[in-house]
Design a protein around this motif. Structure first.
Motif: not given
Length: 435
Positions: A37-43, A90-93, A120-121, A126-129
């Motif tokens: 998840v972090a990787y996708a967010a950073a990308y 996600a936020i960390a990424g 930010l958390l 970030c909204r999660t689904h």
């Protein structure tokens, strides 16, 4: 040594096996699902910022399949100061991740950024689904800054970027890539050829990978035994069960998971997309090799066999399922112990059959501290499977899912795990999220 042990693989199969090890045995910092998840967010953040003016992300959305939700819910995201959950990952990424680092994306997060991640958390940045569908490993992260937006999708494996969109323009679209990979190389795996490969592989072809697995996984195990992580399964085993070889093998594998599930910022070498499986497939083998003094060469070959046996089973099970992956990894470790002691194809097959015929019912209810206990149980079962195999004993054809051929038994377990346990997976998720 039998004639079979003098056999050699054809060049294509040999190279495929080397490639499988190189692709599967890679370093990861933190539990692989939140890291994905972090990787996708950073990308996505990197894609968004590839604009003339540098913009800051205002908000984010993360869509995750049920198995991702399950495996992120209870595990600490490293470098966040103890935070858990998809939104924290996600936020960390976004705040400090380096997409170029792959599964070590959060290595770049600085201590001073933890306060921003937590803020930010708290603000609901970030909204999660829940992402519905048949794909068990599926992540979509969207980031927004004013009128600008970027979207990154991962499917099939933890770093398989299959779709990238910026401001509505599709930059990458290779949705079937993961399925193509899954259908190709690993399908060539079988127990007999794995043994032949372990016997004959040129050590220079696999030494860097295996050496890194020994080094990194040993380090986090030692950290788990010396520190206070989770409920301390590894430390507790050594305190109350003694320090005999069998207990040490279980404790070292469990201790690595103790540390990792509780956010320890040390990388591990994963197997089949899982750090817990990477540690389970390696640390018991390393422990036995040290006790038996088998030497560098034999240990490396045994670890090759352990890793490939684990990958072979996971090929039919899938990266994520309701079937606990520690069982497959421990099964590989048990087979490798038999191998180190000179076991032939029949003895190694008996070990595999005995292991998965015993603890094939352990369910995966997400990544969390109790994974360490499941690892200890799986390793214990694998060692018993090894002892039975040495005595020439194995569960017989027709006893439950066991067949007269080890490949048939592996296939049966894979069928149950990938298809039969789909409803189990959904029920576990329902109970975990309260849906």
């Amino acid at each position: 040594m039998t004639a079979m042990r003098n056999a050699r693989l054809d060049a294509k199969t040999y190279r495929t096996y080397v490639d499988i090890l190189k692709k599967e045995l890679v370093p990861a910092l933190g539990c692989t699902e939140p890291i994905a998840v972090a990787y996708a967010a950073a990308y996505a953040t990197a894609v968004l910022k590839q604009r003339p003016e540098r913009v800051e992300v205002e908000r984010a959305e993360a869509w995750c399949s049920g198995n991702i939700v399950k495996n992120v819910k209870g595990v600490v995201v490293p470098k966040t100061g103890g935070l858990k959950g998809i939104d924290a990952a996600a936020i960390a990424g976004i705040v400090g991740g380096d997409a170029k680092a792959g599964m070590q994306v959060l290595e770049a997060v600085k201590d001073g950024q933890q306060a921003e991640i937590r803020r930010l958390l708290t603000e609901g940045f970030c909204r999660t689904h829940l992402l519905l569908g048949d794909e068990t490993l599926h992540i979509i992260v969207k980031v927004f800054a004013g009128d600008a937006s970027a979207e990154v999708s991962i499917k099939g494996s933890h770093t398989n970027i299959c779709r990238v969109v910026r401001d509505g323009e599709v930059l990458v679209d290779r949705d079937t890539a993961a399925k193509q990979v899954a259908a190709d190389e690993p399908s060539l795996l079988n127990v007999r050829d794995i043994i032949t490969f372990a016997d004959t592989v040129k050590l220079e072809d696999i030494a860097p990978i295996i050496a890194e697995q020994i080094d990194k996984n040993t380090r986090i195990s030692e950290e788990g035994l010396s520190g206070h992580y989770g409920v301390g399964v590894g430390r507790t085993l050594l305190k109350y069960a003694g320090t005999d070889l069998r207990t040490r093998a279980k404790a070292r594998a469990a201790a690595g998971s103790d540390a990792r599930m509780s956010g320890c910022a040390l990388p591990v070498i994963i197997n089949s997309g899982s750090g817990n499986q990477g540690m389970t497939a390696s640390l018991p083998v390393i422990t036995y090799a040290e006790e038996l003094e088998v030497g560098h060469d034999r240990l490396y070959r045994a670890l090759v066999l352990s890793n490939l046996i684990a990958i072979h089973q996971k090929t039919s099970i899938g990266k994520l399922s309701a079937f606990c992956g520690a069982v497959s990894a421990a099964c590989g470790a048990g087979a490798a112990i038999t191998y180190m002691l000179g076991g032939d194809y029949e003895a190694i097959s008996r070990t595999i059959t005995n292991a998965i015929g015993n603890v094939g019912g352990i369910v995966c209810d997400g990544a969390k501290p109790s994974c360490a206990a499941k690892i200890a149980s799986a390793v214990d079962a694998a060692i018993m499977a090894h002892h039975l195999a040495v005595e020439g004993q194995a569960f017989s054809d027709g006893e439950g899912l066991v067949t007269g051929d080890v490949e048939g038994t592996i296939a049966n377990i894979g069928q149950v795990a990938s298809k039969g346990m789909k409803s189990t997976d959904l029920e576990i998720l329902r109970l975990m999220v309260g849906g």
